[in-house]
Enzyme design. Structure first.
Site, PDB file in Angstrom:
ATOM      1  N   ASP A 198     123.986 -34.745 -54.363  1.00  0.00           N
ATOM      2  CA  ASP A 198     123.690 -35.906 -53.516  1.00  0.00           C
ATOM      3  C   ASP A 198     122.843 -36.885 -54.314  1.00  0.00           C
ATOM      4  O   ASP A 198     121.750 -36.537 -54.767  1.00  0.00           O
ATOM      5  CB  ASP A 198     122.921 -35.441 -52.274  1.00  0.00           C
ATOM      6  N   GLU A 224     127.812 -36.888 -53.254  1.00  0.00           N
ATOM      7  CA  GLU A 224     127.477 -37.578 -51.995  1.00  0.00           C
ATOM      8  C   GLU A 224     126.748 -38.888 -52.283  1.00  0.00           C
ATOM      9  O   GLU A 224     125.824 -38.922 -53.108  1.00  0.00           O
ATOM     10  CB  GLU A 224     126.585 -36.646 -51.173  1.00  0.00           C
ATOM     11  N   GLU A 250     126.276 -40.506 -43.876  1.00  0.00           N
ATOM     12  CA  GLU A 250     125.005 -40.384 -43.156  1.00  0.00           C
ATOM     13  C   GLU A 250     124.397 -41.750 -42.836  1.00  0.00           C
ATOM     14  O   GLU A 250     123.514 -41.832 -41.990  1.00  0.00           O
ATOM     15  CB  GLU A 250     124.002 -39.528 -43.946  1.00  0.00           C
ATOM     16  N   HIS A 300     126.123 -34.606 -41.561  1.00  0.00           N
ATOM     17  CA  HIS A 300     124.781 -34.730 -42.139  1.00  0.00           C
ATOM     18  C   HIS A 300     123.780 -34.216 -41.121  1.00  0.00           C
ATOM     19  O   HIS A 300     123.890 -34.486 -39.926  1.00  0.00           O
ATOM     20  CB  HIS A 300     124.482 -36.192 -42.447  1.00  0.00           C
ATOM     21  N   GLU A 319     137.906 -29.341 -34.779  1.00  0.00           N
ATOM     22  CA  GLU A 319     138.636 -28.665 -35.860  1.00  0.00           C
ATOM     23  C   GLU A 319     138.267 -29.203 -37.243  1.00  0.00           C
ATOM     24  O   GLU A 319     138.192 -28.461 -38.218  1.00  0.00           O
ATOM     25  CB  GLU A 319     140.139 -28.866 -35.598  1.00  0.00           C
TER      26      GLU A 319
HETATM   27 MG   LIG Z   1     122.484 -37.275 -48.318  1.00  0.00          MG
END
Ligand SMILES: [Mg+2]
Length: 380
Positions: A198, A224, A250, A300, A319
């Site tokens: 990230d 990310e 996020e 997130h 799902e």
């Molecule tokens: Mg993050």
């Protein structure tokens, strides 16, 4: 018709032991806003609104909820969740646009939306995930979040010892440190554990492209928020030039903002945050989008007990959810606030099924971390 008769909020806050660093700013304590909505039948539902940043977010959120959201809820029918959600967005989004702060508006609405879903479950005497279409699973994989920028090898080793099968490393602290942390993480977990990374939007496209060989060498499965500002065109350029699978979401607000990301071949994973993007209502819509485009959802989750509970309900009913972000840092607002908190075993979490959002809060523990309590202005 079940009328909403009261709305309140509490700011919960507790210091952390491990001074969590991010590429943009450290997190010195944990704080959330707990939204409480009560109906004429004597039930109270709880939702959570995310206030990790900026450090003064609590003051803004108290005002936005008390003066913006609560007056639109009082007297309304709590059973009409979608309609109420739309009404909140329709009335408050225009103010957010003028303010230049559409995100905080949606973060506030998230708290109300989750409280309404909790109420729906409590009223039915059933977990939210058993309403509508019902459950699609009873367990979900988790990944350990987030290691770094210090002691990455040690923490990664602890995660593996605790049975985790996937681990996320924080990047964006300079190439040398990032390279060291990726190498330490891979060495500590061995070849059999999944690594994610990230960057918290630390890089421009050129910097992200330059990081690609390091990410590939460490076997990072997806990166990310690699690009500053999260522009889809920039992410697509990065993907074109490197082939890196990208995760983001996020900082996207509402399913509408996810639409182009879901459709883009550059984006492999969508990461809506239930306490930011608009509660379960928007997160379910994001999951539907993801499923239509063959994408995975890994929500997130970097908040407190109610956001955790709500995210587990989403995982039980959608799902497209492939796994859950599981915060392994010091978090006094998650497990300590739950009676019997769900704990992962061998990288899997059992999805709880108590009425409402699936869990029971420890009221004494909640009271102990309550910094402020605010009631809705009286309803006339
Ligand atoms: Mg993050």
């Amino acid at each position: 018709m079940t009328r909403i008769v009261d709305a309140r909020l509490r700011v919960l806050r507790a210091p952390v032991n491990d001074g969590i660093a991010m590429s943009f700013s450290p997190l010195r304590d944990r704080s959330i806003v707990l939204v409480e909505v009560s109906t004429e039948d004597g039930l109270t539902g709880r939702g959570e609104s995310w206030i990790n940043y900026p450090p003064w977010a609590a003051e803004e959120r108290v005002a936005t909820l008390r003066d913006g959201v609560f007056p639109l809820l009082l007297g309304e029918d709590a059973t009409r969740i979608s309609a109420l959600h739309r009404r909140l967005c329709a009335r408050l989004d225009p103010l957010g646009r003028q303010w230049g702060a559409p995100g905080p508006i949606r973060q506030a609405i998230s708290g109300a939306d989750l409280a309404l879903w909790d109420l729906a479950g409590l009223r039915a005497g059933a977990a939210v995930s058993t309403l509508a279409g019902g459950r699609v699973r009873d367990r979900i994989p988790v990944y350990a979040s987030s290691l770094g920028p210090e002691d990455v090898g040690e923490k990664a080793h602890e995660c593996v010892e605790a049975g985790h099968t996937a681990v996320k490393v924080k990047l964006g602290f300079g190439r040398a440190k990032d390279e060291r942390n990726l190498a330490q993480a891979r060495e500590a977990v061995g070849p059999g554990v999944t690594l994610y990374a990230d960057a918290n939007q630390a890089w421009d496209v050129a910097e992200a492209v330059a990081m690609a060989p390091l990410l590939r060498d460490a076997g990072v499965e997806w990166i990310e928020e690699p690009v500053r500002g999260n522009p889809l065109a920039g992410l697509e350029e990065l993907h074109r030039r490197t082939g890196l699978p990208i995760a983001t979401g996020e900082n996207l607000y509402g399913a509408g903002e996810f639409r182009d990301f879901a459709a883009s071949p550059a984006i492999a994973v969508l990461q809506p945050d239930l306490a930011k993007t608009g509660g379960l209502t928007e997160a379910l819509a994001v999951c539907a989008l993801a499923e239509a485009h063959g994408k995975s959802v890994l929500p997130h989750l970097y908040g407190g007990a109610v956001a955790f509970a709500a995210t587990l309900q989403l995982a039980a009913m959608a799902e497209a959810v492939a796994g859950i972000e599981y915060d392994v840092r010091d978090n006094p607002l998650r497990d300590p606030l739950l009676a019997g908190p769900p704990v992962p075993e061998r990288g899997m979490l059992d999805l709880p099924g108590l009425p409402g959002l699936g869990v029971r809060l420890d009221e004494q523990a909640v009271a102990a971390v309550t910094e402020t309590e605010v009631a809705a202005p009286s309803h006339t």
